[in-house]
Design an enzyme around this catalytic site. Sequence first.
Site, PDB file in Angstrom:
ATOM      1  N   GLU B  41      -0.164   1.841   1.329  1.00 32.28           N
ATOM      2  CA  GLU B  41      -1.203   0.952   1.846  1.00 32.28           C
ATOM      3  C   GLU B  41      -2.591   1.457   1.408  1.00 32.28           C
ATOM      4  OE1 GLU B  41      -1.201   1.378   6.078  1.00 32.28           O
ATOM      5  OE2 GLU B  41      -2.355  -0.461   6.468  1.00 32.28           O
ATOM      6  N   LYS B 111      -1.980  -8.155   5.800  1.00 26.02           N
ATOM      7  CA  LYS B 111      -1.322  -7.528   6.959  1.00 26.02           C
ATOM      8  C   LYS B 111      -1.509  -8.351   8.240  1.00 26.02           C
ATOM      9  CE  LYS B 111      -1.147  -2.839   9.013  1.00 26.02           C
ATOM     10  NZ  LYS B 111      -1.797  -1.492   8.927  1.00 26.02           N
ATOM     11  N   CYS B 144       2.836  -1.251   6.777  1.00 26.27           N
ATOM     12  CA  CYS B 144       2.647  -0.214   7.801  1.00 26.27           C
ATOM     13  C   CYS B 144       2.989  -0.693   9.214  1.00 26.27           C
ATOM     14  CB  CYS B 144       1.210   0.317   7.715  1.00 26.27           C
ATOM     15  SG  CYS B 144       1.059   2.006   8.411  1.00 26.27           S
TER      16      CYS B 144
END
Lengths: 261, 261
Positions: B41, B111, B144
């Site tokens: 990330e 995200k 993540c």
Amino acid sequence: MILSVGQSHFELGDPAANLDHLRFLLDEAARQSADVLVLPELASSGYLFATPAEASAAAEEIPTGPASRLLAEWSRDERLVVCGICEKSGELLFNSAAVFASGAHLLTYRKLHLFNTEKAIFSPGALPPPLFAFQGFRFGLMICFDWFFPEVTRRLALEGAQVILHPANLVLPYCQAAMITRSIENRVFTATANRTGSERGVTFSGMSQVTGPKGELFFRASGDLRGVLSVEIDPARADDKWVTPANHLFDDRRPEFYTPD
Amino acid sequence: MILSVGQSHFELGDPAANLDHLRFLLDEAARQSADVLVLPELASSGYLFATPAEASAAAEEIPTGPASRLLAEWSRDERLVVCGICEKSGELLFNSAAVFASGAHLLTYRKLHLFNTEKAIFSPGALPPPLFAFQGFRFGLMICFDWFFPEVTRRLALEGAQVILHPANLVLPYCQAAMITRSIENRVFTATANRTGSERGVTFSGMSQVTGPKGELFFRASGDLRGVLSVEIDPARADDKWVTPANHLFDDRRPEFYTPD
């Protein structure tokens, strides 16, 4: 609150012998001042039935059967106990977990996700996993293979369960580690009571455990312990869903993106 | 198919230095004959920005920015790479993962679940986690903290993803073990590429890994490895959803009982 799990061998198709195993665990739990006790799946009957007839011969009605009465009696002194029972209801058999509290039958949960050959013996449950209150705290209940489906624990947590009670007869090696993930992703306590021993070549893995909202593993039994393990918990800790100062576990969910089109 | 993950330190707010870190990982992945490479990330920019202005100075547009062009070029030889990029789009910043395959930009995922102070920097994504095909196999993508929400992997698996690609900058200690559960409960491969090093007192945990549909941990890097690890996998193994001869992971779901009333 003292949360206890009982782990033992049980005898396939010998309910009388299993009552003795249950009495041993109930006595031990009382000595440990258990407020809430979780006992394994199908503890009244043993697990690996070859036919429905074999299971039926070891089944009982809830709450009038002998295991039910024993458990209800133990719960009289302001205790709660959940135990897996081979339940007979009319012509049907269920892999059930019965909850007894303060001397009374509180509810029965019939396993939603039957494992492997259970499908040839039992009818699946037709009601959601239950949420119930005891001593001011909120408990959810699921049985063994239900753990495999994250939606079950999630539902119970979203409904407010602080502690997930989880009778089991585990044969796959995955569950104990996965229950730590179930705790973390839902910020709940979990209590898995598993059995030991073997039936017809299938070995149960023991390793009963209690986990906490931050992934704590308070204890994990050995693979062959016969006994009770206890830990004092504060179920209200599960109400804190703040993973970080900016992340509330439930408020941060994006359910509009969780279902495939 | 060779599935690779790259793990390295990156420099906060120094995109030029991070291009060098990326080149090192891309070269190493090529030497390992990677077909699919997952990089961490925010690898283009570093992670712990104090202000949007600071992040904006390290951000790039996708696919015209320098990291994007480097990644696209590397992917020309029938390869796929996914890498976390600090994305600028108009006035907005996104914590994104861009996918490049066979020399072209395939898609960008923004995200969905922003972690902690990211919320002060980035806008959250407004589209579901993507599913895409490469070399005849199906991949899902999440970033993540998305791992924390079991619904994300579940959605991708229900849509047919065989391999979950997972760029990360992990600081909590839970994820690596939990990804084994994500594999088991969905019968998919997962590839988590995490970073190393520290920024402003926050340490990233490394331990990048690849897991398999039966909970295999093919490898787990050390906490401070800077390099690439690879494993040959057959993504089609993820199509077998039979947990036992009688339990099909998806057919056995009881979704009517999964949503609270």
